[in-house]
Design a protein around this motif. Structure first.
Motif, PDB file in Angstrom:
ATOM      1  N   LEU A 282       0.823  -1.198   0.000  1.00 12.00           N
ATOM      2  CA  LEU A 282       0.000   0.000   0.000  1.00 12.00           C
ATOM      3  C   LEU A 282       0.865   1.260   0.000  1.00 12.00           C
ATOM      4  O   LEU A 282       0.597   2.201  -0.758  1.00 12.00           O
ATOM      5  CB  LEU A 282      -0.924   0.002   1.219  1.00 12.00           C
ATOM      6  CG  LEU A 282      -1.877   1.186   1.354  1.00 12.00           C
ATOM      7  CD1 LEU A 282      -2.846   1.223   0.176  1.00 12.00           C
ATOM      8  CD2 LEU A 282      -2.632   1.103   2.667  1.00 12.00           C
ATOM      9  N   LEU A 283       1.917   1.268   0.791  1.00 19.93           N
ATOM     10  CA  LEU A 283       2.830   2.410   0.822  1.00 19.93           C
ATOM     11  C   LEU A 283       3.507   2.618  -0.536  1.00 19.93           C
ATOM     12  O   LEU A 283       3.610   3.749  -1.023  1.00 19.93           O
ATOM     13  CB  LEU A 283       3.892   2.207   1.903  1.00 19.93           C
ATOM     14  CG  LEU A 283       4.907   3.322   2.063  1.00 19.93           C
ATOM     15  CD1 LEU A 283       4.227   4.594   2.523  1.00 19.93           C
ATOM     16  CD2 LEU A 283       5.986   2.894   3.036  1.00 19.93           C
ATOM     17  N   GLY A 284       3.945   1.526  -1.167  1.00 27.95           N
ATOM     18  CA  GLY A 284       4.566   1.632  -2.489  1.00 27.95           C
ATOM     19  C   GLY A 284       3.597   2.141  -3.538  1.00 27.95           C
ATOM     20  O   GLY A 284       3.946   2.982  -4.371  1.00 27.95           O
ATOM     21  N   TRP A 285       2.387   1.657  -3.501  1.00 26.96           N
ATOM     22  CA  TRP A 285       1.369   2.086  -4.456  1.00 26.96           C
ATOM     23  C   TRP A 285       1.048   3.569  -4.275  1.00 26.96           C
ATOM     24  O   TRP A 285       0.972   4.323  -5.242  1.00 26.96           O
ATOM     25  CB  TRP A 285       0.128   1.222  -4.260  1.00 26.96           C
ATOM     26  CG  TRP A 285      -1.014   1.559  -5.152  1.00 26.96           C
ATOM     27  CD1 TRP A 285      -1.101   1.325  -6.499  1.00 26.96           C
ATOM     28  CD2 TRP A 285      -2.227   2.207  -4.774  1.00 26.96           C
ATOM     29  NE1 TRP A 285      -2.313   1.782  -6.966  1.00 26.96           N
ATOM     30  CE2 TRP A 285      -3.013   2.331  -5.921  1.00 26.96           C
ATOM     31  CE3 TRP A 285      -2.719   2.673  -3.563  1.00 26.96           C
ATOM     32  CZ2 TRP A 285      -4.270   2.909  -5.902  1.00 26.96           C
ATOM     33  CZ3 TRP A 285      -3.968   3.249  -3.533  1.00 26.96           C
ATOM     34  CH2 TRP A 285      -4.726   3.365  -4.702  1.00 26.96           C
ATOM     35  N   LEU A 286       0.893   3.981  -2.998  1.00 20.91           N
ATOM     36  CA  LEU A 286       0.608   5.388  -2.736  1.00 20.91           C
ATOM     37  C   LEU A 286       1.777   6.283  -3.133  1.00 20.91           C
ATOM     38  O   LEU A 286       1.577   7.378  -3.656  1.00 20.91           O
ATOM     39  CB  LEU A 286       0.264   5.596  -1.263  1.00 20.91           C
ATOM     40  CG  LEU A 286      -1.084   5.045  -0.818  1.00 20.91           C
ATOM     41  CD1 LEU A 286      -1.248   5.162   0.693  1.00 20.91           C
ATOM     42  CD2 LEU A 286      -2.220   5.747  -1.532  1.00 20.91           C
ATOM     43  N   ALA A 287       2.996   5.844  -2.884  1.00 24.79           N
ATOM     44  CA  ALA A 287       4.174   6.643  -3.235  1.00 24.79           C
ATOM     45  C   ALA A 287       4.271   6.843  -4.741  1.00 24.79           C
ATOM     46  O   ALA A 287       4.586   7.939  -5.208  1.00 24.79           O
ATOM     47  CB  ALA A 287       5.441   5.970  -2.711  1.00 24.79           C
ATOM     48  N   VAL A 288       3.984   5.798  -5.503  1.00 28.15           N
ATOM     49  CA  VAL A 288       4.051   5.903  -6.961  1.00 28.15           C
ATOM     50  C   VAL A 288       3.009   6.892  -7.485  1.00 28.15           C
ATOM     51  O   VAL A 288       3.269   7.632  -8.430  1.00 28.15           O
ATOM     52  CB  VAL A 288       3.876   4.514  -7.616  1.00 28.15           C
ATOM     53  CG1 VAL A 288       3.681   4.615  -9.108  1.00 28.15           C
ATOM     54  CG2 VAL A 288       5.076   3.632  -7.294  1.00 28.15           C
TER      55      VAL A 288
ATOM     56  N   PRO B 174       9.762  13.376 -11.021  1.00 24.25           N
ATOM     57  CA  PRO B 174       8.985  12.859 -12.154  1.00 24.25           C
ATOM     58  C   PRO B 174       8.721  11.359 -11.969  1.00 24.25           C
ATOM     59  O   PRO B 174       9.380  10.693 -11.179  1.00 24.25           O
ATOM     60  CB  PRO B 174       9.911  13.095 -13.349  1.00 24.25           C
ATOM     61  CG  PRO B 174      11.282  13.050 -12.761  1.00 24.25           C
ATOM     62  CD  PRO B 174      11.158  13.611 -11.366  1.00 24.25           C
ATOM     63  N   ALA B 175       7.749  10.859 -12.671  1.00 22.06           N
ATOM     64  CA  ALA B 175       7.479   9.419 -12.644  1.00 22.06           C
ATOM     65  C   ALA B 175       8.605   8.723 -13.404  1.00 22.06           C
ATOM     66  O   ALA B 175       8.713   8.829 -14.610  1.00 22.06           O
ATOM     67  CB  ALA B 175       6.131   9.120 -13.278  1.00 22.06           C
ATOM     68  N   THR B 176       9.449   8.047 -12.682  1.00 19.74           N
ATOM     69  CA  THR B 176      10.622   7.392 -13.273  1.00 19.74           C
ATOM     70  C   THR B 176      10.564   5.894 -13.013  1.00 19.74           C
ATOM     71  O   THR B 176       9.787   5.425 -12.169  1.00 19.74           O
ATOM     72  CB  THR B 176      11.915   7.966 -12.658  1.00 19.74           C
ATOM     73  OG1 THR B 176      11.881   7.762 -11.244  1.00 19.74           O
ATOM     74  CG2 THR B 176      12.063   9.445 -12.952  1.00 19.74           C
ATOM     75  N   PRO B 177      11.401   5.129 -13.710  1.00 22.84           N
ATOM     76  CA  PRO B 177      11.401   3.677 -13.492  1.00 22.84           C
ATOM     77  C   PRO B 177      11.733   3.276 -12.054  1.00 22.84           C
ATOM     78  O   PRO B 177      11.176   2.314 -11.530  1.00 22.84           O
ATOM     79  CB  PRO B 177      12.461   3.162 -14.459  1.00 22.84           C
ATOM     80  CG  PRO B 177      12.536   4.190 -15.538  1.00 22.84           C
ATOM     81  CD  PRO B 177      12.238   5.497 -14.867  1.00 22.84           C
ATOM     82  N   TRP B 178      12.632   4.019 -11.381  1.00 25.91           N
ATOM     83  CA  TRP B 178      12.960   3.636 -10.006  1.00 25.91           C
ATOM     84  C   TRP B 178      11.769   3.821  -9.087  1.00 25.91           C
ATOM     85  O   TRP B 178      11.591   3.079  -8.123  1.00 25.91           O
ATOM     86  CB  TRP B 178      14.174   4.394  -9.469  1.00 25.91           C
ATOM     87  CG  TRP B 178      13.898   5.829  -9.096  1.00 25.91           C
ATOM     88  CD1 TRP B 178      14.088   6.919  -9.869  1.00 25.91           C
ATOM     89  CD2 TRP B 178      13.368   6.309  -7.853  1.00 25.91           C
ATOM     90  NE1 TRP B 178      13.703   8.052  -9.190  1.00 25.91           N
ATOM     91  CE2 TRP B 178      13.264   7.711  -7.951  1.00 25.91           C
ATOM     92  CE3 TRP B 178      12.962   5.701  -6.676  1.00 25.91           C
ATOM     93  CZ2 TRP B 178      12.780   8.509  -6.923  1.00 25.91           C
ATOM     94  CZ3 TRP B 178      12.470   6.505  -5.644  1.00 25.91           C
ATOM     95  CH2 TRP B 178      12.386   7.883  -5.775  1.00 25.91           C
ATOM     96  N   LEU B 179      10.935   4.783  -9.396  1.00 23.57           N
ATOM     97  CA  LEU B 179       9.736   4.997  -8.602  1.00 23.57           C
ATOM     98  C   LEU B 179       8.754   3.841  -8.801  1.00 23.57           C
ATOM     99  O   LEU B 179       8.111   3.394  -7.849  1.00 23.57           O
ATOM    100  CB  LEU B 179       9.100   6.332  -8.988  1.00 23.57           C
ATOM    101  CG  LEU B 179       8.089   6.921  -8.036  1.00 23.57           C
ATOM    102  CD1 LEU B 179       8.677   7.094  -6.645  1.00 23.57           C
ATOM    103  CD2 LEU B 179       7.596   8.256  -8.561  1.00 23.57           C
TER     104      LEU B 179
END
Length: 157
Positions: free
Chosen positions: A105-111, A121-126
């Motif tokens: 959930l934290l990863g999804w919200l962070a993205v 910016p929305a990057t691959p590492w994100l």
């Protein structure tokens, strides 16, 4: 030839007491193990993003989760009764589901949140956060819970 006395075979692991659960050592191991393994995999396969993630999101998440879960399990040196009487596999599975779910959930919200509300910016590492966080949390929780449970004896009614 003189007869020799044969000593009975002793299982050294069973006769040796378990090493005590030391939280800082568990956190250090939780950081170093995934950093080394994932970092090596990134170097061998030539994936620079994996090498960087090994030392940041993968190992960092493992260390934070190990610290939180280990501190919660120790509960100030006096473990909760239900954590010592619940079967090891059930306790581990319950904690893994909880931590991996929270990390996912934290990863999804962070993205979703970071690119909109910050200059990132929305990057691959994100995008890696959606996988790195829950997998790291699940592995760290499993290892810390099993290590902690191996050092704690269940109370006698």
């Amino acid at each position: 030839m003189p007869a020799t006395k044969r000593r009975p075979h002793r299982n050294r692991a069973a006769s040796r007491p378990a090493r005590p659960f030391v939280l800082w050592r568990e956190v250090l191991t939780a950081y170093a193990a995934p950093a080394l393994t994932a970092g090596t995999a990134g170097v061998v396969t030539g994936r620079h993003d994996l090498t960087v993630a090994a030392c940041t999101t993968i190992a960092g998440t493992s260390a934070v989760v190990a610290l939180l879960v280990g501190a919660w399990l120790r509960h100030g040196g006096r473990p909760r009764r239900w954590t010592t009487v619940t079967p090891r596999a059930v306790l581990t599975a319950a904690l893994v589901v909880a931590t991996a779910g929270a990390a996912a959930l934290l990863g999804w919200l962070a993205v979703l949140w970071l690119p909109v509300h910050t200059p990132l910016p929305a990057t691959p590492w994100l995008e890696r956060l959606r996988v790195d966080l829950p997998v790291s949390a699940a592995l760290a929780t499993t290892i810390v819970t099993l290590r902690w449970r191996g050092t704690v004896t269940a109370p006698l009614a």
